[in-house]
Scaffold this motif. Sequence first.
Motif, PDB file in Angstrom:
ATOM      1  N   GLU A 129      -5.378  -1.305   0.648  1.00 39.95           N
ATOM      2  CA  GLU A 129      -4.281  -0.927  -0.245  1.00 39.95           C
ATOM      3  C   GLU A 129      -4.657  -1.151  -1.709  1.00 39.95           C
ATOM      4  OE1 GLU A 129      -3.966  -2.832   2.446  1.00 39.95           O
ATOM      5  OE2 GLU A 129      -2.857  -1.461   3.760  1.00 39.95           O
ATOM      6  N   VAL A 130      -5.316  -2.266  -1.992  1.00 39.83           N
ATOM      7  CA  VAL A 130      -5.721  -2.556  -3.369  1.00 39.83           C
ATOM      8  C   VAL A 130      -6.736  -1.528  -3.846  1.00 39.83           C
ATOM      9  CG1 VAL A 130      -6.966  -4.193  -4.845  1.00 39.83           C
ATOM     10  CG2 VAL A 130      -5.209  -5.025  -3.265  1.00 39.83           C
ATOM     11  N   ARG A 176       4.956  12.046   2.829  1.00 39.09           N
ATOM     12  CA  ARG A 176       4.250  10.880   3.368  1.00 39.09           C
ATOM     13  C   ARG A 176       5.098  10.153   4.409  1.00 39.09           C
ATOM     14  NH1 ARG A 176       0.249   7.949   1.730  1.00 39.09           N
ATOM     15  NH2 ARG A 176       0.191   8.820  -0.377  1.00 39.09           N
ATOM     16  N   GLU A 183      -7.154   1.546  -2.735  1.00 41.24           N
ATOM     17  CA  GLU A 183      -6.454   2.822  -2.915  1.00 41.24           C
ATOM     18  C   GLU A 183      -5.721   2.857  -4.247  1.00 41.24           C
ATOM     19  OE1 GLU A 183      -2.647   5.279  -1.089  1.00 41.24           O
ATOM     20  OE2 GLU A 183      -3.711   3.891   0.225  1.00 41.24           O
ATOM     21  N   HIS A 184      -4.993   1.787  -4.549  1.00 38.34           N
ATOM     22  CA  HIS A 184      -4.237   1.724  -5.814  1.00 38.34           C
ATOM     23  C   HIS A 184      -5.180   1.806  -7.017  1.00 38.34           C
ATOM     24  CE1 HIS A 184      -1.147   0.521  -8.685  1.00 38.34           C
ATOM     25  NE2 HIS A 184      -1.991  -0.394  -9.140  1.00 38.34           N
ATOM     26  N   LYS A 185      -6.298   1.084  -6.951  1.00 39.47           N
ATOM     27  CA  LYS A 185      -7.238   1.087  -8.079  1.00 39.47           C
ATOM     28  C   LYS A 185      -7.907   2.444  -8.258  1.00 39.47           C
ATOM     29  CE  LYS A 185      -8.435  -3.803  -8.605  1.00 39.47           C
ATOM     30  NZ  LYS A 185      -9.558  -4.767  -8.678  1.00 39.47           N
ATOM     31  N   LEU A 203      -6.669   5.374  -7.481  1.00 39.33           N
ATOM     32  CA  LEU A 203      -5.684   6.282  -8.072  1.00 39.33           C
ATOM     33  C   LEU A 203      -5.493   6.003  -9.560  1.00 39.33           C
ATOM     34  CD1 LEU A 203      -3.033   6.333  -5.200  1.00 39.33           C
ATOM     35  CD2 LEU A 203      -4.522   8.224  -5.895  1.00 39.33           C
ATOM     36  N   LYS A 204      -5.687   4.749  -9.941  1.00 41.54           N
ATOM     37  CA  LYS A 204      -5.527   4.358 -11.345  1.00 41.54           C
ATOM     38  C   LYS A 204      -6.777   4.658 -12.172  1.00 41.54           C
ATOM     39  CE  LYS A 204      -4.578   0.256 -14.206  1.00 41.54           C
ATOM     40  NZ  LYS A 204      -4.326  -1.218 -14.167  1.00 41.54           N
ATOM     41  N   GLY A 233     -11.787  -4.282  -4.471  1.00 43.09           N
ATOM     42  CA  GLY A 233     -10.545  -4.861  -3.973  1.00 43.09           C
ATOM     43  C   GLY A 233     -10.745  -5.443  -2.595  1.00 43.09           C
ATOM     44  N   THR A 252      -4.230  12.522  -3.246  1.00 42.57           N
ATOM     45  CA  THR A 252      -4.110  11.225  -2.583  1.00 42.57           C
ATOM     46  C   THR A 252      -5.498  10.631  -2.353  1.00 42.57           C
ATOM     47  OG1 THR A 252      -4.141  12.288  -0.416  1.00 42.57           O
ATOM     48  CG2 THR A 252      -1.978  11.877  -1.411  1.00 42.57           C
ATOM     49  N   ARG A 304      -1.245   5.409   7.224  1.00 47.82           N
ATOM     50  CA  ARG A 304      -1.334   5.817   5.820  1.00 47.82           C
ATOM     51  C   ARG A 304      -2.587   6.640   5.545  1.00 47.82           C
ATOM     52  NH1 ARG A 304       1.257   4.376   1.221  1.00 47.82           N
ATOM     53  NH2 ARG A 304       0.124   4.667  -0.741  1.00 47.82           N
ATOM     54  N   ASN A 352      -2.656  10.441   4.194  1.00 48.61           N
ATOM     55  CA  ASN A 352      -3.325  10.776   2.937  1.00 48.61           C
ATOM     56  C   ASN A 352      -4.313  11.925   3.108  1.00 48.61           C
ATOM     57  OD1 ASN A 352      -2.116   9.070   1.064  1.00 48.61           O
ATOM     58  ND2 ASN A 352      -3.489   7.358   1.510  1.00 48.61           N
TER      59      ASN A 352
END
Length: 215
Positions: free
Chosen positions: A157-158, A108, A160-162, A164-165, A153, A134, A119, A123
């Motif tokens: 970024e938020v 990355r 993307e993080h959520k 992935l979670k 979100g 990703t 980003r 990805n």
Amino acid sequence: MNPAKRLEIFTRFRAANPHPTTELEYTTPFELLIAVLLSAQSTDVGVNKATRKLYPVANTPAQILALGLDELKTYIATIGLYNTKAKNVIATCQMLVDLYGGEVPRSREALEALPGVGRKTANVVLNTAFGEPTMAVDTHIFRVSNRTGIAPGKTVEVVEHKLLKFVPKEFLQDAHHWLILHGRYTCIARKPLCWNCLIADLCEYRQKTPPPDGL
């Protein structure tokens, strides 16, 4: 949204489209990288029209450098922001030749250091070319994630993080393709086609669009 709903949503996406992929046309990681770089604020259809002419002539960093900036522009002039994109493509190709022997790096950090590569582009390349789970959040994924409740979100970024979670691991490899396609063709921006949506009963969007008259 609870885990059971998310599991059912992605189960349905997989059943409807077991092997999703990008609509950008490419045969190598380098071709994909350049296509994604060119696709910013442009359609995949428009990028494909340009690369169908470009890639038979030049589809490696060295070949594009040999074309030069002005010649490259003639191939991509139909794409939005082509002047800036042409400069970034040339600079990226120079870095790939100088630092990586003309190959596309698989990290990355290295990808994001290339001119014009952010980003999201990194990805896409990591996921589609190299098979990493990703999440490339574009406007479609951002809208679908918030509208459905899958991963709400306020920033890319938020979301993307959520994602992935929250996305079940078995679906992570293909999830961003399903979400992009869903946003592009069903959960469209102004009037989502809720009446023709395979996850309408699971989606938490309150103002669902009724079917048109006659349907």
